[in-house]
Design a protein around this motif. Structure first.
Motif, PDB file in Angstrom:
ATOM      1  N   GLU A   3       0.755  -1.474   0.013  1.00 18.01           N
ATOM      2  CA  GLU A   3      -0.068   0.108  -0.168  1.00 18.01           C
ATOM      3  C   GLU A   3       1.217   1.207   0.092  1.00 18.01           C
ATOM      4  N   VAL A   4       2.072   0.865   0.374  1.00 22.36           N
ATOM      5  CA  VAL A   4       3.125   2.594   0.071  1.00 22.36           C
ATOM      6  C   VAL A   4       2.863   2.930  -0.894  1.00 22.36           C
ATOM      7  N   VAL A   5       2.621   4.222  -1.745  1.00 19.01           N
ATOM      8  CA  VAL A   5       3.883   4.608  -2.308  1.00 19.01           C
ATOM      9  C   VAL A   5       4.362   6.020  -1.831  1.00 19.01           C
ATOM     10  N   HIS A   6       5.844   5.715  -3.366  1.00 17.54           N
ATOM     11  CA  HIS A   6       6.369   6.859  -2.925  1.00 17.54           C
ATOM     12  C   HIS A   6       5.826   7.806  -3.795  1.00 17.54           C
ATOM     13  N   ALA A   7       5.244   9.505  -3.363  1.00 12.49           N
ATOM     14  CA  ALA A   7       4.881  10.558  -4.312  1.00 12.49           C
ATOM     15  C   ALA A   7       5.839  11.038  -4.517  1.00 12.49           C
ATOM     16  N   PRO A   8       6.752  10.660  -5.969  1.00  9.87           N
ATOM     17  CA  PRO A   8       7.864  11.757  -6.426  1.00  9.87           C
ATOM     18  C   PRO A   8       7.700  13.836  -5.719  1.00  9.87           C
ATOM     19  N   VAL A   9       8.559  14.025  -5.260  1.00 10.64           N
ATOM     20  CA  VAL A   9       8.502  16.210  -5.308  1.00 10.64           C
ATOM     21  C   VAL A   9       8.730  16.925  -6.605  1.00 10.64           C
ATOM     22  N   MET A  10       8.193  17.948  -6.381  1.00  7.54           N
ATOM     23  CA  MET A  10       7.942  18.682  -7.184  1.00  7.54           C
ATOM     24  C   MET A  10       8.397  18.178  -8.773  1.00  7.54           C
ATOM     25  N   LEU A  11       7.480  17.175  -9.226  1.00  7.36           N
ATOM     26  CA  LEU A  11       8.222  16.644  -9.950  1.00  7.36           C
ATOM     27  C   LEU A  11       8.300  17.440 -11.376  1.00  7.36           C
ATOM     28  N   LYS A  12       7.238  17.685 -11.477  1.00  2.77           N
ATOM     29  CA  LYS A  12       6.860  18.647 -12.984  1.00  2.77           C
ATOM     30  C   LYS A  12       8.240  20.026 -12.597  1.00  2.77           C
ATOM     31  N   LEU A 274      10.708  26.085  -4.202  1.00  2.00           N
ATOM     32  CA  LEU A 274       9.938  25.825  -2.933  1.00  2.00           C
ATOM     33  C   LEU A 274       8.870  25.035  -3.961  1.00  2.00           C
ATOM     34  N   PRO A 275       8.557  24.015  -2.360  1.00  2.00           N
ATOM     35  CA  PRO A 275       6.890  23.293  -3.734  1.00  2.00           C
ATOM     36  C   PRO A 275       6.163  24.618  -3.120  1.00  2.00           C
ATOM     37  N   SER A 276       4.577  24.384  -3.538  1.00  2.00           N
ATOM     38  CA  SER A 276       3.210  24.699  -3.319  1.00  2.00           C
ATOM     39  C   SER A 276       2.806  24.802  -2.300  1.00  2.00           C
ATOM     40  N   GLU A 277       1.858  25.934  -1.328  1.00  2.00           N
ATOM     41  CA  GLU A 277       1.291  25.044  -0.384  1.00  2.00           C
ATOM     42  C   GLU A 277       0.549  24.083  -0.371  1.00  2.00           C
ATOM     43  N   GLU A 278       0.097  23.927  -2.396  1.00  2.00           N
ATOM     44  CA  GLU A 278      -0.785  22.630  -2.311  1.00  2.00           C
ATOM     45  C   GLU A 278      -0.038  20.986  -2.199  1.00  2.00           C
ATOM     46  N   GLU A 279       1.264  20.913  -2.962  1.00  2.11           N
ATOM     47  CA  GLU A 279       1.592  19.869  -2.773  1.00  2.11           C
ATOM     48  C   GLU A 279       1.939  19.544  -1.565  1.00  2.11           C
ATOM     49  N   VAL A 280       3.100  20.720  -0.628  1.00  2.50           N
ATOM     50  CA  VAL A 280       3.003  20.652   1.289  1.00  2.50           C
ATOM     51  C   VAL A 280       1.483  20.128   1.162  1.00  2.50           C
ATOM     52  N   LEU A 281       0.478  20.797   1.616  1.00  2.00           N
ATOM     53  CA  LEU A 281      -0.460  19.650   1.264  1.00  2.00           C
ATOM     54  C   LEU A 281      -0.683  18.547   1.681  1.00  2.00           C
ATOM     55  N   VAL A 282      -0.755  18.117  -0.246  1.00  4.01           N
ATOM     56  CA  VAL A 282      -0.530  16.841  -0.319  1.00  4.01           C
ATOM     57  C   VAL A 282       0.152  15.865   0.427  1.00  4.01           C
ATOM     58  N   ASN A 283       1.724  16.038   0.325  1.00  3.06           N
ATOM     59  CA  ASN A 283       2.668  15.460   0.560  1.00  3.06           C
ATOM     60  C   ASN A 283       3.388  16.338   1.785  1.00  3.06           C
ATOM     61  N   ARG A 285       6.214  15.066   2.855  1.00  5.23           N
ATOM     62  CA  ARG A 285       7.669  15.130   2.740  1.00  5.23           C
ATOM     63  C   ARG A 285       7.869  15.999   2.039  1.00  5.23           C
ATOM     64  N   SER A 286       7.228  16.700   1.108  1.00  8.60           N
ATOM     65  CA  SER A 286       8.040  17.830   0.167  1.00  8.60           C
ATOM     66  C   SER A 286       7.832  19.111   1.067  1.00  8.60           C
ATOM     67  N   ARG A 287       7.855  19.121   2.708  1.00  8.21           N
ATOM     68  CA  ARG A 287       7.705  20.151   2.786  1.00  8.21           C
ATOM     69  C   ARG A 287       8.974  20.912   3.011  1.00  8.21           C
ATOM     70  N   SER A 288      10.177  20.135   2.965  1.00  5.84           N
ATOM     71  CA  SER A 288      11.522  21.375   3.072  1.00  5.84           C
ATOM     72  C   SER A 288      11.957  21.002   1.680  1.00  5.84           C
ATOM     73  N   ALA A 289      12.286  20.701   0.813  1.00  8.77           N
ATOM     74  CA  ALA A 289      11.901  20.223  -0.181  1.00  8.77           C
ATOM     75  C   ALA A 289      12.824  21.894  -0.875  1.00  8.77           C
ATOM     76  N   LYS A 290      14.000  21.833  -1.680  1.00  4.93           N
ATOM     77  CA  LYS A 290      14.278  23.485  -2.679  1.00  4.93           C
ATOM     78  C   LYS A 290      15.356  22.161  -3.304  1.00  4.93           C
ATOM     79  N   ILE A 291      14.684  23.249  -4.597  1.00  2.00           N
ATOM     80  CA  ILE A 291      14.891  22.855  -6.442  1.00  2.00           C
ATOM     81  C   ILE A 291      16.219  23.797  -6.050  1.00  2.00           C
TER      82      ILE A 291
END
Ligand code: SAM
Length: 301
Positions: A3-12, A274-283, A285-291
């Motif tokens: 059941e575990v799925v890894h949602a890719p962070v800031m994919l697009k 930085l990730p969008s607010e929407e992404e942080v809400l859904v995922n 794990r993305s909250r501290s991501a930086k590209i």
């Protein structure tokens, strides 16, 4: 674990910055669940190729299934990306069009109750991404000096109670070796004063992260991997890095600046994305991501 799925962070955002083109050769240094890899493969088309690294053999096995429709265009490499240069030499590849790093651990690793990455599951204190490597978190916790442990927890975990936690660990292991995540979590809870434990994230979060970084030697491997990657980029080839920790981001920023100063790279992200607010809400794990991303200059050769 199915059941575990890894949602890719800031994919697009990440793949847009990599800008894969038809027929290009790309490297994914951190294959994980294959999320970024799949998107890159879709964009490079049938003549393109992806060299995909992961030092976790389970990540390679899982991604081989996820990427089944593309197998003729992927070379899987079960090695640390710090050996990128050796591997590209072995594969007789002189230059690549783009390289992506999505650092840290995947949800498959953290949410696997048996691998010891998480304080949420009682398991042997392991934390190795590569289960053939020699040193586990239990080895560090039971053998390092109090000073060494304190330094690791303070530096990699930015934990203000690092010295106290190290001292509690050393006291406790005098009685019996610390073998499980549950035992370590109890020690950390005892070391951090109750008032400080009541707010913020789980009290063991910073110490666990610090030990994970030390067990997998994540920071020195990153510097080597980045330097190797940049040297293999073709002119106009791009390097994209998603980091999750200020120490990682600092390394990426420093190395990009160093190569930009000698006109080898042109930095594409003046400030990290930085990730969008929407992404942080859904995922979360993305909250501290930086590209951060950069392009090899034409004159660099
Ligand atoms: C955040 S996950 C990558 C997720 C992936 N981008 C996706 O979309 O599914 C990071 C992965 O990189 C791997 N990894 C971390 N450091 C590595 C290193 N130095 N060499 C090779 N693989 C590494 C981990 O084992 C993990 O599977």
């Amino acid at each position: 674990m199915s059941e575990v799925v890894h949602a890719p962070v800031m994919l697009k955002e990440a793949v847009d910055l990599l800008n894969p083109h038809e027929g290009g050769i790309y490297v994914d240094c951190t294959l994980g669940g294959g999320g970024h890899a799949k998107e890159i493969l879709n964009r490079v088309g049938e003549r393109g190729h992806l060299i995909a690294f992961d030092k976790d053999r389970y990540a390679i096995e899982r991604s081989q299934k996820v990427l089944a429709p593309y197998l003729d265009r992927v070379t899987f490499v079960h090695r640390d990306y710090r050996f990128l240069a050796d591997v590209l030499h072995e594969l007789q590849i002189a230059g690549v069009d783009g390289i992506i790093f999505d650092l840290g651990v995947s949800s498959y690793q953290v949410l696997d109750p048996e691998r010891g990455f998480s304080y949420n599951y009682d398991a042997p204190l392991d934390m190795r991404m590569d289960d053939s490597s020699a040193t586990t978190a239990a080895d560090l916790v039971n053998t390092l000096s109090e000073k060494e442990l304190g330094d690791i927890i303070y530096r990699f975990g930015e934990e203000r109670w690092a010295r106290r936690i190290a001292s509690f660990i050393v006291e406790r292991r005098k009685k019996a070796p610390i073998k499980t995540t549950g035992q370590l979590t109890e020690i950390i809870k005892a070391a951090i004063p109750a008032a400080a434990r009541r707010k913020g994230p789980h009290p063991a979060r910073r110490t666990f992260m610090a030990l994970r970084i030390a067990v997998n030697d994540e920071l020195s491997g990153l510097e080597e991997g980045l330097r190797a990657g940049i040297s293999f980029l073709k002119a106009r080839g791009r390097i994209v890095v998603i980091s999750f920790h200020s120490l990682e981001d600092r390394i990426v920023k420093r190395i990009f600046r160093e190569y930009a100063a000698s006109n080898i790279l042109q930095i594409l992200t003046k400030k990290p994305l930085l990730p969008s607010e929407e992404e942080v809400l859904v995922n979360p794990r993305s909250r501290s991501a930086k590209i951060r991303a950069a392009e090899k200059t034409v004159i660099a050769g």
